[in-house]
Design a protein around this motif. Structure first.
Motif, mmCIF file in Angstrom:
data_model
loop_
_atom_site.group_PDB
_atom_site.id
_atom_site.type_symbol
_atom_site.label_atom_id
_atom_site.label_comp_id
_atom_site.label_asym_id
_atom_site.label_seq_id
_atom_site.Cartn_x
_atom_site.Cartn_y
_atom_site.Cartn_z
ATOM 1 N N GLY A 1 0.932 -1.025 -0.002
ATOM 2 C CA GLY A 1 -0.063 -0.167 -0.008
ATOM 3 C C GLY A 1 0.912 1.321 -0.001
ATOM 4 O O GLY A 1 0.439 2.318 0.116
ATOM 5 N N LEU A 2 2.038 1.166 -0.026
ATOM 6 C CA LEU A 2 3.012 2.282 0.131
ATOM 7 C C LEU A 2 3.922 2.168 -1.282
ATOM 8 O O LEU A 2 4.210 1.295 -1.928
ATOM 9 N N PRO A 3 4.519 3.601 -1.924
ATOM 10 C CA PRO A 3 4.976 3.555 -2.982
ATOM 11 C C PRO A 3 6.558 2.992 -3.006
ATOM 12 O O PRO A 3 7.302 3.297 -2.026
ATOM 13 N N ALA A 4 6.583 2.022 -3.846
ATOM 14 C CA ALA A 4 7.923 1.159 -3.788
ATOM 15 C C ALA A 4 9.052 2.202 -3.988
ATOM 16 O O ALA A 4 10.197 2.047 -3.248
ATOM 17 N N PRO A 5 9.061 2.966 -4.843
ATOM 18 C CA PRO A 5 10.286 3.938 -4.926
ATOM 19 C C PRO A 5 10.558 4.675 -3.605
ATOM 20 O O PRO A 5 11.875 4.987 -3.514
ATOM 21 N N LEU A 6 9.618 5.227 -2.802
ATOM 22 C CA LEU A 6 9.999 5.667 -1.754
ATOM 23 C C LEU A 6 10.424 4.979 -0.575
ATOM 24 O O LEU A 6 11.447 5.190 0.143
ATOM 25 N N LEU A 7 10.033 3.644 -0.514
ATOM 26 C CA LEU A 7 10.281 2.639 0.257
ATOM 27 C C LEU A 7 11.770 2.199 0.174
ATOM 28 O O LEU A 7 12.702 2.338 0.950
ATOM 29 N N ALA A 8 12.154 2.177 -1.172
ATOM 30 C CA ALA A 8 13.336 1.850 -1.671
ATOM 31 C C ALA A 8 14.359 2.993 -1.140
ATOM 32 O O ALA A 8 15.655 2.430 -0.985
ATOM 33 N N LEU B 1 14.581 4.510 1.551
ATOM 34 C CA LEU B 1 15.095 4.322 2.915
ATOM 35 C C LEU B 1 16.521 4.103 3.249
ATOM 36 O O LEU B 1 17.339 4.375 3.952
ATOM 37 N N LEU B 2 16.877 3.162 2.297
ATOM 38 C CA LEU B 2 18.144 2.672 2.353
ATOM 39 C C LEU B 2 19.125 3.587 2.245
ATOM 40 O O LEU B 2 20.351 3.518 2.726
ATOM 41 N N ASP B 3 19.020 4.442 1.436
ATOM 42 C CA ASP B 3 19.971 5.621 1.097
ATOM 43 C C ASP B 3 19.630 6.504 2.107
ATOM 44 O O ASP B 3 20.721 7.557 2.342
ATOM 45 N N ASP B 4 18.635 6.972 2.359
ATOM 46 C CA ASP B 4 18.149 8.131 3.355
ATOM 47 C C ASP B 4 18.634 7.775 4.654
ATOM 48 O O ASP B 4 19.189 8.970 5.381
ATOM 49 N N LYS B 5 18.409 6.678 5.188
ATOM 50 C CA LYS B 5 18.590 6.317 6.598
ATOM 51 C C LYS B 5 19.830 5.378 6.587
ATOM 52 O O LYS B 5 20.661 5.465 7.897
ATOM 53 N N GLY B 6 20.323 4.480 5.737
ATOM 54 C CA GLY B 6 21.193 3.593 5.842
ATOM 55 C C GLY B 6 20.669 2.607 6.766
ATOM 56 O O GLY B 6 19.733 2.617 7.495
ATOM 57 N N PRO B 7 21.153 1.216 6.364
ATOM 58 C CA PRO B 7 20.826 -0.017 6.959
ATOM 59 C C PRO B 7 20.875 -0.105 8.506
ATOM 60 O O PRO B 7 20.289 -0.652 9.195
ATOM 61 N N ASP B 8 21.807 0.579 8.986
ATOM 62 C CA ASP B 8 22.021 0.491 10.594
ATOM 63 C C ASP B 8 20.868 1.191 11.408
ATOM 64 O O ASP B 8 20.945 1.175 12.572
ATOM 65 N N HIS B 9 20.341 2.229 10.499
ATOM 66 C CA HIS B 9 18.913 3.080 11.519
ATOM 67 C C HIS B 9 17.664 2.502 11.019
ATOM 68 O O HIS B 9 16.712 3.207 11.078
ATOM 69 N N ILE B 10 17.379 1.109 10.415
ATOM 70 C CA ILE B 10 16.267 0.748 9.843
ATOM 71 C C ILE B 10 16.269 -0.490 10.770
ATOM 72 O O ILE B 10 17.055 -1.368 10.801
ATOM 73 N N ASN B 11 14.960 -1.031 11.174
ATOM 74 C CA ASN B 11 14.783 -2.118 12.099
ATOM 75 C C ASN B 11 14.705 -3.259 10.964
ATOM 76 O O ASN B 11 14.481 -3.086 9.682
ATOM 77 N N ASP B 12 14.818 -4.422 11.274
ATOM 78 C CA ASP B 12 15.067 -5.576 10.478
ATOM 79 C C ASP B 12 13.905 -5.586 9.550
ATOM 80 O O ASP B 12 14.089 -5.806 8.334
ATOM 81 N N MET C 1 11.725 -3.481 8.389
ATOM 82 C CA MET C 1 11.665 -2.357 7.374
ATOM 83 C C MET C 1 12.988 -2.405 6.449
ATOM 84 O O MET C 1 12.680 -2.002 5.040
ATOM 85 N N LEU C 2 13.824 -2.979 6.848
ATOM 86 C CA LEU C 2 15.123 -3.264 6.076
ATOM 87 C C LEU C 2 14.829 -4.350 4.892
ATOM 88 O O LEU C 2 15.161 -3.998 3.790
ATOM 89 N N VAL C 3 14.105 -5.331 5.280
ATOM 90 C CA VAL C 3 13.698 -6.331 4.339
ATOM 91 C C VAL C 3 12.724 -5.620 3.266
ATOM 92 O O VAL C 3 12.622 -5.933 2.011
ATOM 93 N N ILE C 4 11.767 -5.005 3.920
ATOM 94 C CA ILE C 4 10.515 -4.411 2.955
ATOM 95 C C ILE C 4 11.399 -3.305 2.039
ATOM 96 O O ILE C 4 11.147 -3.220 0.823
ATOM 97 N N ALA C 5 12.167 -2.575 2.557
ATOM 98 C CA ALA C 5 13.072 -1.633 1.606
ATOM 99 C C ALA C 5 13.641 -2.206 0.610
ATOM 100 O O ALA C 5 13.612 -1.793 -0.553
ATOM 101 N N LYS C 6 14.414 -3.530 0.795
ATOM 102 C CA LYS C 6 15.201 -4.138 -0.277
ATOM 103 C C LYS C 6 14.102 -4.722 -1.120
ATOM 104 O O LYS C 6 14.480 -4.852 -2.298
#
Length: 327
Positions: free
Chosen positions: A194-201, A203-214, A216-221
């Protein structure tokens, strides 16, 4: 026992009676014959020719509905007859993807009907697709795009009002897109949960994998993967005529990764400016075909476009008038 019954009181008995009525109503509804088209959205369908010489006016003398027909019956009959008149006027195979109810969208049923319509039409038959849809499932859209790409006959998409997301992709697979003067298409970026995939993707660049819970990290990937796959297949299936005749992916990349909101409308003027092969020469009849069904029965949770009109109902329709609108 009498003490228990007496202790219930008038309010208690009223509550029991209300529950009983609800249960009986539910049982009665469950016993009614189920409509198979309840889960079948309006999809592709081919129509055999029906003689207009035997048709009579839909409205009786003095007005009102024909005997034994509800407003929904009349609406369905008009849509079917209008589609038939359009098919005869164009000499084409008509595929109708028209969705109105909130559970209708492009799904595997739509894909099956479109694939079968093209398969039975013959490889060189002209195909007209009437589109009015919010979009739908990516895998179903890809099946439809594949079938359209490998159909040699000329393909025209007609969008009187709107075709979003997967509907836009289907239109882009055709040789020409005919839009209503105020019709809209939209971006084709994939949605994930239900969320735009480009914006979710991002997250990896905006926050970095160390600042995303597991999670959300999977969802972003997975969202990043969905964007990559969508760009690849959309570029492969878009008709080159909308890219100036070349194989460039610039158009699909623009519609997927430009940062537009998924519901940002693209009007006919902007579509032309983007290089799409579009016109606004929309037959009046198609506005009627895409009208929503009447809400005359709150319990009628079915798609009324899914069944072919019977001969008795067809005899009530003025196909000659509809044929004039189809031209």
């Amino acid at each position: 026992m009498q003490d228990i019954l007496g202790s219930i009181g008038p309010a208690g008995w009223l509550g029991i009676a209300t529950v009983a009525v609800v249960i009986l109503g539910a049982l009665k509804l469950a016993a009614r014959p189920q409509r198979r088209d309840k889960v079948r959205p309006a999809g592709g369908r081919t129509f055999r020719s029906r003689s207009a010489s035997t048709a009579t006016a839909l409205q009786r003398d003095g007005g009102g509905l024909p005997p034994g027909m509800s407003p929904a019956d009349v609406h369905r009959a008009r849509v079917e007859a209008g589609t038939e008149a359009f098919r005869e006027a164009r000499g084409s195979v008509v595929v109708r993807i028209v969705h109105h109810l909130n559970y209708e969208y492009v799904d595997e049923y739509t894909a099956i009907e479109v694939i079968d319509a093209l398969r039975k039409a013959g490889p060189d038959a002209p195909v007209d697709i009437i589109l009015h849809t919010p979009g739908g499932a990516l895998h179903a859209a890809q099946q439809i795009l594949h079938a359209l790409k490998h159909h040699r006959g000329r393909k025209t998409a007609f969008i009187p009002y709107s075709a979003w997301s997967a509907g836009t992709m289907i239109a882009l697979a055709c040789d020409e897109i005919v839009l209503g003067s105020s019709a809209v298409i939209g971006p084709i970026d994939p949605q994930y949960g239900g969320l735009p995939a480009p914006l979710l993707a991002e997250l990896l660049d905006d926050k970095g994998p160390d600042h995303i819970n597991d999670q959300m990290l999977v969802i972003a990937k997975m969202a990043r993967q969905a964007v990559k796959e969508s760009k690849a297949f959309a570029c492969d299936y878009v008709n080159p005529v909308h890219n100036g005749g070349n194989e460039s992916c610039a158009l699909t990349n623009e519609l997927i990764g430009s940062g537009r909101n998924h519901q940002a409308p693209i009007m006919p003027q902007e579509a032309k400016a983007m290089g799409l092969n579009v016109s606004t020469d929309m037959p009046e009849l198609l506005f009627q075909i895409c009208q929503p069904p009447p809400e005359d029965d709150s319990m009628l949770m079915v798609n009324i476009f899914g069944s072919r009109v019977d001969e008795k109902t067809a005899a009530l329709l003025d196909l000659k008038a509809l044929e004039k609108l189809a031209r």
